[in-house]
Each structure stands twice: as structure tokens, then as C-alpha cells.
Design a protein around this motif. Structure first.
Motif, mmCIF file in Angstrom:
data_model
loop_
_atom_site.group_PDB
_atom_site.id
_atom_site.type_symbol
_atom_site.label_atom_id
_atom_site.label_comp_id
_atom_site.label_asym_id
_atom_site.label_seq_id
_atom_site.Cartn_x
_atom_site.Cartn_y
_atom_site.Cartn_z
ATOM 1 N N LEU A 313 0.829 -1.207 0.000
ATOM 2 C CA LEU A 313 0.000 0.000 0.000
ATOM 3 C C LEU A 313 0.864 1.257 0.000
ATOM 4 N N LEU A 314 1.934 1.238 0.789
ATOM 5 C CA LEU A 314 2.828 2.393 0.856
ATOM 6 C C LEU A 314 3.464 2.672 -0.502
ATOM 7 N N GLU A 315 3.784 1.611 -1.212
ATOM 8 C CA GLU A 315 4.340 1.789 -2.563
ATOM 9 C C GLU A 315 3.297 2.428 -3.472
ATOM 10 N N ASN A 316 2.041 2.004 -3.335
ATOM 11 C CA ASN A 316 0.961 2.596 -4.142
ATOM 12 C C ASN A 316 0.678 4.041 -3.728
ATOM 13 N N PHE A 317 0.878 4.330 -2.415
ATOM 14 C CA PHE A 317 0.635 5.674 -1.917
ATOM 15 C C PHE A 317 1.812 6.608 -2.189
ATOM 16 N N LEU A 318 2.888 6.068 -2.766
ATOM 17 C CA LEU A 318 4.087 6.844 -3.118
ATOM 18 C C LEU A 318 4.757 7.456 -1.887
ATOM 19 N N VAL A 319 4.914 6.637 -0.844
ATOM 20 C CA VAL A 319 5.615 7.105 0.352
ATOM 21 C C VAL A 319 6.757 6.134 0.682
ATOM 22 N N ASP A 320 7.592 5.886 -0.286
ATOM 23 C CA ASP A 320 8.727 4.981 -0.096
ATOM 24 C C ASP A 320 9.681 5.463 0.984
ATOM 25 N N ASP A 321 9.762 6.797 1.192
ATOM 26 C CA ASP A 321 10.687 7.325 2.201
ATOM 27 C C ASP A 321 10.318 6.867 3.602
ATOM 28 N N LEU A 322 9.028 6.572 3.833
ATOM 29 C CA LEU A 322 8.600 6.080 5.135
ATOM 30 C C LEU A 322 9.190 4.690 5.394
ATOM 31 N N VAL A 323 9.197 3.864 4.365
ATOM 32 C CA VAL A 323 9.764 2.519 4.485
ATOM 33 C C VAL A 323 11.265 2.608 4.758
ATOM 34 N N SER A 324 11.934 3.549 4.120
ATOM 35 C CA SER A 324 13.379 3.717 4.332
ATOM 36 C C SER A 324 13.680 4.201 5.746
ATOM 37 N N LEU A 325 12.873 5.146 6.242
ATOM 38 C CA LEU A 325 13.086 5.687 7.581
ATOM 39 C C LEU A 325 12.910 4.628 8.662
ATOM 40 N N ILE A 326 11.929 3.761 8.486
ATOM 41 C CA ILE A 326 11.634 2.777 9.518
ATOM 42 C C ILE A 326 12.780 1.795 9.700
ATOM 43 N N ASP A 327 13.634 1.661 8.701
ATOM 44 C CA ASP A 327 14.792 0.770 8.810
ATOM 45 C C ASP A 327 15.805 1.268 9.839
ATOM 46 N N THR A 328 15.634 2.508 10.302
ATOM 47 C CA THR A 328 16.492 3.033 11.368
ATOM 48 C C THR A 328 16.306 2.210 12.647
ATOM 49 N N PHE A 329 15.118 1.618 12.789
ATOM 50 C CA PHE A 329 14.809 0.808 13.972
ATOM 51 C C PHE A 329 15.119 -0.657 13.685
ATOM 52 N N THR A 330 15.916 -1.258 14.560
ATOM 53 C CA THR A 330 16.304 -2.652 14.378
ATOM 54 C C THR A 330 15.090 -3.566 14.350
ATOM 55 N N CYS A 331 14.102 -3.274 15.192
ATOM 56 C CA CYS A 331 12.897 -4.109 15.283
ATOM 57 C C CYS A 331 11.684 -3.252 14.935
ATOM 58 N N HIS A 332 11.091 -3.491 13.785
ATOM 59 C CA HIS A 332 9.953 -2.676 13.362
ATOM 60 C C HIS A 332 8.927 -3.526 12.622
ATOM 61 N N ALA A 333 7.714 -3.010 12.543
ATOM 62 C CA ALA A 333 6.647 -3.733 11.850
ATOM 63 C C ALA A 333 5.552 -2.760 11.443
ATOM 64 N N PHE A 334 4.738 -3.188 10.469
ATOM 65 C CA PHE A 334 3.620 -2.382 9.973
ATOM 66 C C PHE A 334 2.299 -3.019 10.393
ATOM 67 N N PHE A 335 1.311 -2.164 10.690
ATOM 68 C CA PHE A 335 -0.008 -2.655 11.075
ATOM 69 C C PHE A 335 -1.087 -1.768 10.459
ATOM 70 N N GLY A 336 -2.259 -2.331 10.315
ATOM 71 C CA GLY A 336 -3.419 -1.576 9.859
ATOM 72 C C GLY A 336 -4.578 -1.868 10.795
ATOM 73 N N VAL A 337 -5.207 -0.834 11.352
ATOM 74 C CA VAL A 337 -6.258 -1.029 12.350
ATOM 75 C C VAL A 337 -7.458 -0.134 12.069
ATOM 76 N N SER A 338 -8.566 -0.488 12.693
ATOM 77 C CA SER A 338 -9.751 0.381 12.708
ATOM 78 C C SER A 338 -10.298 0.373 14.125
ATOM 79 N N SER A 339 -10.339 1.532 14.754
ATOM 80 C CA SER A 339 -10.829 1.608 16.131
ATOM 81 C C SER A 339 -12.346 1.476 16.204
#
Length: 375
Positions: A313-339
Motif C-alpha cells: 500500500l505504501l508503494e501505491n501511496f508513493l511514500v517509499d521514504d517512510l519505508v526507508s526511515l523505519i529501517d532506522t529501527f532494528t525491530c519494526h513492523a507495519f499494522f493496519g487497524v480500525s478503532s
């Protein structure tokens, strides 16, 4: 009575018994004595540091411990005894209108209703302030009045909600592990600039885990597709800006230049809106609840599918820089939620919230810390 070293659930700093401020509840009706041993007290009722060691050996009264940082700030925040053991502090990060307050409201209720039953655990509030604050500020508006929780006041200095989570052995039903869950609901305006973050959210650097809530309706490509179809929130900070601020804050406080070893969950909210307008693929796993609760464990395959979908989805949303930034964290993950499970209309929910995957970031963090089994 207390462990010598612990992580404070208010300031997230590591303290020892020597750092803290104490008060004694010694009281005998009809007596003017304020101490069994006649130790003098400070003008504000606190115990002089030189007597604290002896007071800890006294079993005639309750000895209350207070956060030293709160004392310096002109407040007295009592540290619950249970919070001195196995502290698990979650820093909740997100811009204004990203849904932090509503996420907390639903998260606590989901722990009580779903996680406790299926993952053999129980949730207890650690102090009365937490119980009152959650019920009045979070539960009543959302679950009794069917209106979203009002966003946190940028000038408010509310203490975190502090809970104890006990995990039971499914056979013996004895407590096998415990964590103290500390949740800060900080105003979104505190994440507007790096300077504001440095002043208001220093606790992030000492958190056990970070959940970054990101509103997909702030992404330009998503806003363009939903224009005229749904009421869009006001434009706020770029999602990558907030992550940059978090990284800079942690590096500044921790004095590190390389990777950051705090687990971080990049969590996109409002998945129900993306599903309704088919921005989520029809077969997306993000449209339904995860397998973790049903199977009573952290299900690695479900977790991996979620990461793949969000990355796509991030690739489709054209926010590749977010994926690159998150690599700064050794342990990271993506989630999608609805409250809510369904977008409110005219400021009102259609019924009780029907959340989807709200527990997933917390379950992941508990699993990597071995509190929950992985299958």
C-alpha cells in the motif's frame, strides 16, 4: 517492599530507591504521632532521605513512593507498587486527528474483552486515577454515548494510564508473568515540531515500545481518491516528519548514531474507510480481524501478511521514504487497524465500536518479549 531498580511509569526513567520521594501513612486515632520511631518529616510531609532506609523496614504503615521527576515539576505522582516490577511502557505517537485517544479507549476495552479471555491474562488498573480517567474520559463517551473521544488538550499534563497485565498458566491457573502497561495520550500538537517534541515527549526515548499512529487520510494520493466521498480531516504534519522527529529525539537523548533498538509499530488507522472505498484490495487481510485472538497466540504468518500488505500500500501511496526511515529501527513492523469499524457520521457512531486489529501492535510487542507464545 520495593525493588531497588525500576522504570518509572510516568517519566519512563530508571530510578532506584535513593532517587525517589516517600511519604508514610502512619496514623493512630487519638495520637498526634506521625511516625512509629518519631522520625521528623519535611514540611510537605515527605520523609527526609536519610531515614528512608529505616522506613522501608517498618511494617506499621504504608510507604508511598513518588516519581522524582513529577516532584521537580511541582506535582506528586505516586508510583504504584506493582509498577515497580516488569514495567512495559508504550509511547503512543501521532499527529492531531490520527486517532490516539480513540485508539486507547478501544485498546483497553479490547484487552479486557478479547485478549484476557483468549490469551490467558487479566488487566487491572494500578491506581484509582487510571480507573477514573479511563472511565470518564475514554469509556463513557465512546461506549455509553456513542461519540468519539475528545482529542487531548495540548496544554494538559495528564499522567499516563497505568495497568498491570497478569499472564496465567492455562493448566495451573497460576500467574506465570506480569507486565505493567503504561500508556501516555499526548496531544497531537506536541508532535508538530521537533522543538515541541523535545519539551513535551522526552519519555519516548525510554519507552519499551513505540506505536506510531498514522492517518492514511493525510496521504496526498489517498486524499485525492477520497475527495468528495468522505469528510477529510484537516491537513496535518507529513507522516515522515513525525518519524523523523522521533528518530532525532531518541538519538539526542540516548546519544546514539546507529540503529535504534526500541521496537516500533507503524500503525495505519481508519482501515474501515479504505475498505469501504476499495482502496484496500477486496481480498485484503486488513478487512478482518487477525488470527492472534482466535488462536490464542501470536500468529507469525498473519503478522507477515500484514507487513506485506502495508508495504504494498505504501508503494501505491508513493511514500517509499517512510519505508526507508523505519529501517532506522532494528525491530519494526507495519499494522493496519480500525478503532470503530465504521466511520462516524455527523460526529456520532452508528453503534458500539466494532474494532479491527487494534490489539495487533501490542500483541506483537508482548510476543517479541516472550510474554505471549508465537506459532
Amino acid at each position: 517492599m520495593f525493588d531497588d531498580k525500576f522504570i518509572c511509569p510516568y517519566c519512563y526513567e530508571k530510578h532506584s530507591t535513593k532517587d525517589c520521594v516517600y511519604k508514610c501513612s502512619y496514623n493512630i486515632p487519638g495520637s498526634s504521632k506521625t511516625c512509629k520511631y518519631d522520625f521528623p518529616k519535611n514540611a510537605d510531609g515527605t520523609i527526609p532521605q536519610k531515614y528512608v532506609g529505616k522506613c522501608m523496614k517498618c511494617d506499621s504503615a504504608k510507604l508511598s513512593r513518588f516519581c522524582p521527576s513529577s516532584i521537580r515539576g511541582g506535582r506528586m505522582l505516586e508510583i504504584p507498587e506493582r509498577a515497580c516490577k516488569n514495567a512495559f511502557s508504550i509511547a503512543l505517537v501521532g499527529a492531531k486527528q490520527s486517532g490516539k485517544s480513540n485508539y486507547i479507549a478501544v485498546l483497553i476495552n479490547e484487552i479486557k474483552k478479547k485478549m484476557s479471555r483468549n490469551l490467558n491474562c487479566s488487566l487491572m488498573f494500578c491506581n484509582q486515577d487510571t480507573n477514573v480517567a479511563y472511565r470518564n474520559t475514554y469509556f463513557k463517551p465512546l461506549y455509553e454515548n456513542s461519540v468519539p473521544v475528545v482529542g487531548t488538550d495540548t496544554h494538559a499534563d495528564a499522567p499516563p494510564l497505568i495497568y498491570s497485565v497478569d499472564f496465567f498458566d492455562p493448566k495451573s491457573h497460576k500467574i506465570k508473568d506480569s507486565v505493567t502497561l503504561s500508556l501516555y495520550d499526548t496531544a497531537g500538537e506536541n508532535f508538530n515540531t521537533e522543538e515541541q517534541m523535545l519539551c513535551k515527549t522526552q519519555y519516548i526515548a525510554n519507552a519499551s515500545g513505540i506505536i506510531v499512529l498514522l492517518d492514511p487520510l493525510q496521504l496526498p494520493s489517498v486524499r485525492a481518491r477520497l475527495e468528495g466521498k468522505v469528510e477529510l480531516p484537516d491537513k496535518n504534519n507529513d507522516t515522515t516528519d513525525i518519524l523523523n522527529y522521533v528518530i532525532n529525539l531518541i538519538r539526542s537523548f540516548k546519544k546514539i548514531k546507529g540503529n535504534i533498538n526500541i521496537p516500533i509499530a507503524l500503525t495505519f488507522t481508519k482501515m474501515d474507510v479504505l475498505a469501504r472505498y476499495d482502496i484496500l484490495p477486496e481480498e485484503s487481510c486488513l478487512r478482518s480481524e487477525s488470527e492472534h485472538i482466535a488462536k490464542g497466540a501470536f500468529v507469525k504468518s498473519d503478522f507477515e501478511n500484514t507487513n506485506i500488505e502495508i508495504t504494498s500500500l505504501l508503494e501505491n501511496f508513493l511514500v517509499d521514504d517512510l519505508v526507508s526511515l523505519i529501517d532506522t529501527f532494528t525491530c519494526h513492523a507495519f499494522f493496519g487497524v480500525s478503532s470503530f469499524g465504521d466511520n462516524p457520521e455527523n460526529g456520532k457512531l452508528k453503534g458500539e465500536p466494532a474494532p479491527i486489529r487494534v490489539l495487533d501492535p501490542l500483541i506483537w510487542m508482548l510476543a517479541i518479549n516472550k510474554y505471549i507464545k508465537t506459532i
